[in-house]
Design a protein around this motif. Sequence first.
Motif, short mmCIF file in Angstrom:
data_model
loop_
_atom_site.label_atom_id
_atom_site.label_comp_id
_atom_site.label_asym_id
_atom_site.label_seq_id
_atom_site.Cartn_x
_atom_site.Cartn_y
_atom_site.Cartn_z
N TYR A 59 26.00 28.81 40.74
CA TYR A 59 25.98 28.36 39.36
C TYR A 59 25.82 26.84 39.29
O TYR A 59 26.05 26.13 40.27
CB TYR A 59 27.28 28.76 38.65
N SER A 119 41.88 32.53 30.69
CA SER A 119 41.15 31.87 29.60
C SER A 119 40.35 30.67 30.07
O SER A 119 39.35 30.30 29.45
CB SER A 119 42.15 31.42 28.52
N THR A 154 29.38 25.34 34.02
CA THR A 154 30.77 25.74 34.20
C THR A 154 31.75 24.61 33.84
O THR A 154 32.94 24.70 34.13
CB THR A 154 31.03 26.19 35.65
N TYR A 199 37.68 33.88 42.14
CA TYR A 199 36.37 33.24 42.35
C TYR A 199 36.59 31.94 43.11
O TYR A 199 37.29 31.03 42.63
CB TYR A 199 35.69 32.97 41.01
N ALA A 213 29.46 36.21 34.22
CA ALA A 213 28.49 37.29 34.00
C ALA A 213 27.38 36.87 33.04
O ALA A 213 26.29 37.45 33.06
CB ALA A 213 29.19 38.53 33.47
N HIS A 214 27.64 35.87 32.20
CA HIS A 214 26.65 35.43 31.22
C HIS A 214 26.01 34.10 31.58
O HIS A 214 25.33 33.49 30.76
CB HIS A 214 27.29 35.35 29.84
N THR A 267 38.77 30.52 32.97
CA THR A 267 37.75 30.96 33.92
C THR A 267 36.42 31.15 33.20
O THR A 267 36.37 31.86 32.18
CB THR A 267 38.16 32.28 34.59
N PRO A 268 35.34 30.54 33.69
CA PRO A 268 34.04 30.70 33.03
C PRO A 268 33.61 32.17 32.97
O PRO A 268 34.01 32.98 33.81
CB PRO A 268 33.09 29.89 33.94
N ASP A 269 32.80 32.48 32.00
CA ASP A 269 32.24 33.83 31.86
C ASP A 269 31.01 33.92 32.76
O ASP A 269 29.88 33.81 32.31
CB ASP A 269 31.88 34.10 30.40
N GLY A 298 40.04 35.89 37.74
CA GLY A 298 39.37 36.73 36.76
C GLY A 298 40.27 37.08 35.60
O GLY A 298 41.43 37.44 35.79
N GLY A 299 39.74 36.97 34.38
CA GLY A 299 40.49 37.31 33.19
C GLY A 299 41.26 36.18 32.57
O GLY A 299 41.80 36.32 31.46
N LYS A 311 33.07 35.97 45.21
CA LYS A 311 33.92 36.78 44.35
C LYS A 311 34.78 37.64 45.26
O LYS A 311 34.26 38.43 46.06
CB LYS A 311 33.08 37.65 43.42
#
Length: 367
Positions: A281, A298, A286, A245, A304-305, A300-302, A295-296, A329
């Motif tokens: 965002y 700890s 964030t 990202y 998707a939510h 990295t912000p979520d 991605g993946g 992305k």
Amino acid sequence: MGEGHAYWDAKASVDYDSKLSSTVDVAAKTGGNWTITGSVSLGSSMSVTTGYTAKGPYFGKQWKVPIKYTKYKETWKCGGNNSFTRYVIKPGKYTIPAGGATGKYGKDVSSKDGSGSWDAPKSHRAYVTRGSYFQLSKNRSIKFSGAVSAYGVSLGGSTGYDRDHKQRITAGDKSSYKHYIWGKMAAPRASRASSIPTRAATLLACVLLVSCSASPSGGKALDAEGSQSSGTVGNTHAKVGQTWYFALPVPNNISGKSIEITGASVVDPPKGLKVLGYAAYNVNDTEGLPLLALGGESDTPDFAHLKDYAKSEVKVSPKKQSDIFFQAKIRITSPPRKNIEHCQFQYRQGGQEFTQILDCEMELKVS
């Protein structure tokens, strides 16, 4: 002349090689006091590399290079016996003194870091994922007061960053906290940055410099000054198949009228990097600006939510920097052949449509 910081789990590097690129004050004295009368840009070929590499954690020092100065006397005569004398101190070229050093440490600036200064709003913070770096590699640094002392006179100076004059901060591999880069008094741009540890995050720091970028498509409302436009963010241990990202430059409206941003994107993504989509965002959601996130991870912000502000126009008031940032992305499909270098923004102002290109270099090197 440069300055690097590295606090928790970070390394700082400063390279000054291939050619000298600095601007230093010129001083003159008529009577009893020295005054600054202007500045001189210095440029010369160099056959040496000077600086420091991978210092830290808990490190903060300036770096100085030797410049030869000349002090000379001017006598002015204006008819008859009228005359006055002026003394001038003027910088010359990069010169290594006999038996001297090609460069040396300057002032210890580690006091700029620490928990006593952690009061910056989230819009002033940026961070990179572990193992990644942010590097200043273009445009001129802030001016350091007292950068030079010649013949007892204190002179200011600044250094131009380019491919041969670089300052880099690299995040370590620890995953317990975010690796922050931040500016106490303003968003990361033309100011010294600081870093400190807190319960929520532990920080690293670097100097973030003023930058400029071209606007070949006609738009002029967005300012190109910012962390992304003044250097390169990247990771040299990426892998094919990973999703990253990448934050585009934060919109800063320097005009006197509001703008409505209708789109933002990477210009000509290189082969090996596939853009999967764009979103926008709020830096408050964030916990600061994620310059580059994997991605993946700890830290990295979520995403998707989180609310995606790109689904509607993003309004930026005049003379204001937005709290909304745009993000690409990106998936690595094969080893990239080159870096991402430019981003473009589409916006509306006063009923007219504009496109503006900004610098935004990002490197993903497959190890």
